[in-house]
Scaffold this motif. Structure first.
Motif, short mmCIF file in Angstrom:
data_model
loop_
_atom_site.label_atom_id
_atom_site.label_comp_id
_atom_site.label_asym_id
_atom_site.label_seq_id
_atom_site.Cartn_x
_atom_site.Cartn_y
_atom_site.Cartn_z
N SER A 119 20.22 16.15 -50.07
CA SER A 119 19.26 16.12 -50.04
C SER A 119 18.53 17.15 -51.25
O SER A 119 17.40 16.77 -51.80
N THR B 49 10.23 7.75 -58.15
CA THR B 49 10.46 7.11 -57.09
C THR B 49 9.20 6.69 -56.85
O THR B 49 8.12 7.41 -56.98
N LYS B 50 8.75 5.40 -55.90
CA LYS B 50 7.22 5.26 -55.53
C LYS B 50 6.62 6.57 -54.63
O LYS B 50 5.67 6.73 -54.50
N ASN B 51 7.28 7.49 -53.69
CA ASN B 51 7.08 8.73 -53.66
C ASN B 51 6.20 9.34 -54.50
O ASN B 51 5.49 10.26 -54.05
N ASP C 149 12.82 -2.67 -56.21
CA ASP C 149 12.29 -2.23 -54.99
C ASP C 149 10.72 -3.40 -54.66
O ASP C 149 10.56 -2.71 -55.71
N THR D 283 10.12 0.06 -59.77
CA THR D 283 10.03 1.33 -58.53
C THR D 283 11.93 0.79 -58.20
O THR D 283 12.01 -0.43 -57.87
N GLU D 284 12.91 1.99 -57.94
CA GLU D 284 14.18 2.21 -57.29
C GLU D 284 14.35 1.77 -56.06
O GLU D 284 13.34 2.34 -55.56
N PRO E 264 15.24 1.60 -52.67
CA PRO E 264 15.96 3.69 -52.18
C PRO E 264 17.58 3.64 -51.81
O PRO E 264 17.87 4.03 -51.74
N GLN F 252 18.90 5.13 -55.49
CA GLN F 252 18.33 6.27 -55.31
C GLN F 252 20.07 7.11 -54.18
O GLN F 252 20.71 8.37 -54.52
N TRP F 253 19.89 6.08 -53.24
CA TRP F 253 20.11 7.12 -51.85
C TRP F 253 22.40 7.14 -53.06
O TRP F 253 23.19 8.09 -52.99
#
Length: 382
Positions: free
Chosen positions: A19, A32-34, A288, A347-348, A350, A353-354
């Protein structure tokens, strides 16, 4: 008891570390989308983020129109018989005597070829003198020469022919079959006829554009419209410049699309789903499908219609988001039109990214598997 608590402390530490690393910003293809949503006006950002739906699709379905003005379309076809400065004439004069003014002893006909009309509009004919040719038809010039000669030789017969010269002409450039300067003759007095005379167009017909410049004014039409709408087959004028080129509109693709590049339009109207197809679709391993964005500077009138407002002035930054996993997602993507200078960003997923975050901790690309090994107290191998 203590060992059990310690055994779960390691994966918790890994997650906390992940995190922290994620918040610090790991390498990626873009936001990212967020992060995009965080920059919206709704969250005190500087761009409006709008979900694509049927209403938005209708409000943004704007394609710049191409066409000629009424001034060009209403211009009448000029007579190809009118002589202009620079035109070249051919003259033949018959005399009704064996030894005439112009003919030799063994012939009663005299041919004068390549008689060019000078800049003042005159030609010179022996024994007839300087004759005003510009503004007259070949028939009118024939009568003038006949009248000038009939007092000097009995019953002269005169023929006047107009041949191609450097008088009334147009220039054709770009993707034409043949580039160059072409005289306006009887068969080539309109745009379509002149293009045919130049060998047609060298671009794909669907995206070929014809730009005509007359004086300081340039106007453009689609090549296909020239044949679908006869009123666009305008009359040409001396000095017209015709440019043939492919559609210059383009869009840029970034992120987890099939390609990160700049592409030109392959049709007069281009939908979002067609643009993605041009890119080779979405990346199956990283994209995504719920995060397909279109970035655009939208005119105020369209932005107001999209947002249901009336107070916006000037171009507005709008970010349209498409969720292809919705039941009607592909239908809406098919109907949403891409415009010139749009940026498509995917976007990629999730999980990508993780995995990248976990890999930065464990040193391996098998993020989820590595985390499982850590959770069970196993060892991690490269």
């Amino acid at each position: 008891m203590f060992s059990s608590k310690f055994r779960w402390a390691r994966p918790i530490a890994v997650v906390l570390s992940a995190s922290v690393l994620a918040s610090c910003g790991l390498p990626g293809v873009g936001p990212t989308k967020n992060q995009i949503f965080a920059g919206s006006v709704q969250r005190e950002g500087d761009a409006f983020v709008v979900a694509i739906n049927d209403r938005v699709t209708r409000a943004t379905a704007f394609v710049p129109a191409l066409g000629f003005s009424d001034k060009l379309k209403s211009a009448g076809i000029q007579s190809a018989d009118i002589i202009r400065p620079g035109d070249v004439l051919g003259l033949t004069i018959w005399e009704n005597v064996d030894d005439g003014l112009l003919a030799g002893a063994t012939s009663n006909a005299t041919a004068l070829e390549n008689v060019q009309v000078d800049g003042s509009g005159f030609i010179f004919v022996p024994y007839a003198g300087r004759i005003k040719a510009a503004g007259n038809t070949p028939e009118a010039i024939r009568r003038i020469i006949t009248e000038k000669l009939e007092d000097q030789t009995p019953d002269p017969q005169v023929e006047v022919r107009r041949t191609a010269g450097d008088g009334a002409s147009v220039s054709i450039l770009g993707s034409a079959g043949v580039q160059g300067i072409f005289p306006i003759t009887r068969p080539t007095r309109t745009l379509a006829a002149m293009l045919a005379n130049a060998g047609g167009v060298g671009e794909v017909a669907e995206i070929a554009q014809i730009t005509l410049t007359r004086g300081n004014v340039s106007e453009t039409i689609w090549f296909e419209d020239l044949y679908d709408h006869p009123e666009l087959d305008i009359a040409l004028r001396d000095g017209d410049r015709i440019l043939i080129q492919a559609d210059q509109r383009s869009f840029t693709a970034l992120g987890a699309a099939g390609a990160q590049t700049r592409l030109t339009f392959e049709s007069q109207t281009l939908s979002l789903v067609e643009a993605l197809a041009q890119l080779g679709g979405l990346s199956a391993s990283t994209a995504d499908p719920t995060g397909v964005f279109v970035f655009r500077n939208e005119p105020a009138e369209i932005a107001n219609a999209v947002l249901g407002r009336t107070d916006l002035v000037g171009a507005q930054r709008l970010i349209y988001v498409m969720d292809l996993t919705e039941p009607n997602g592909l239908f809406m993507a098919r109907d949403f039109l891409i415009r010139d200078q749009d940026t498509i960003y995917v976007t990629e997923a999730p999980i990508v990214q993780w995995n990248r975050t976990i890999a930065s901790i464990t040193g391996t690309l098998g993020g989820a598997q590595s985390l499982g090994s850590v959770a069970t107290g196993g060892t991690v191998t490269e």
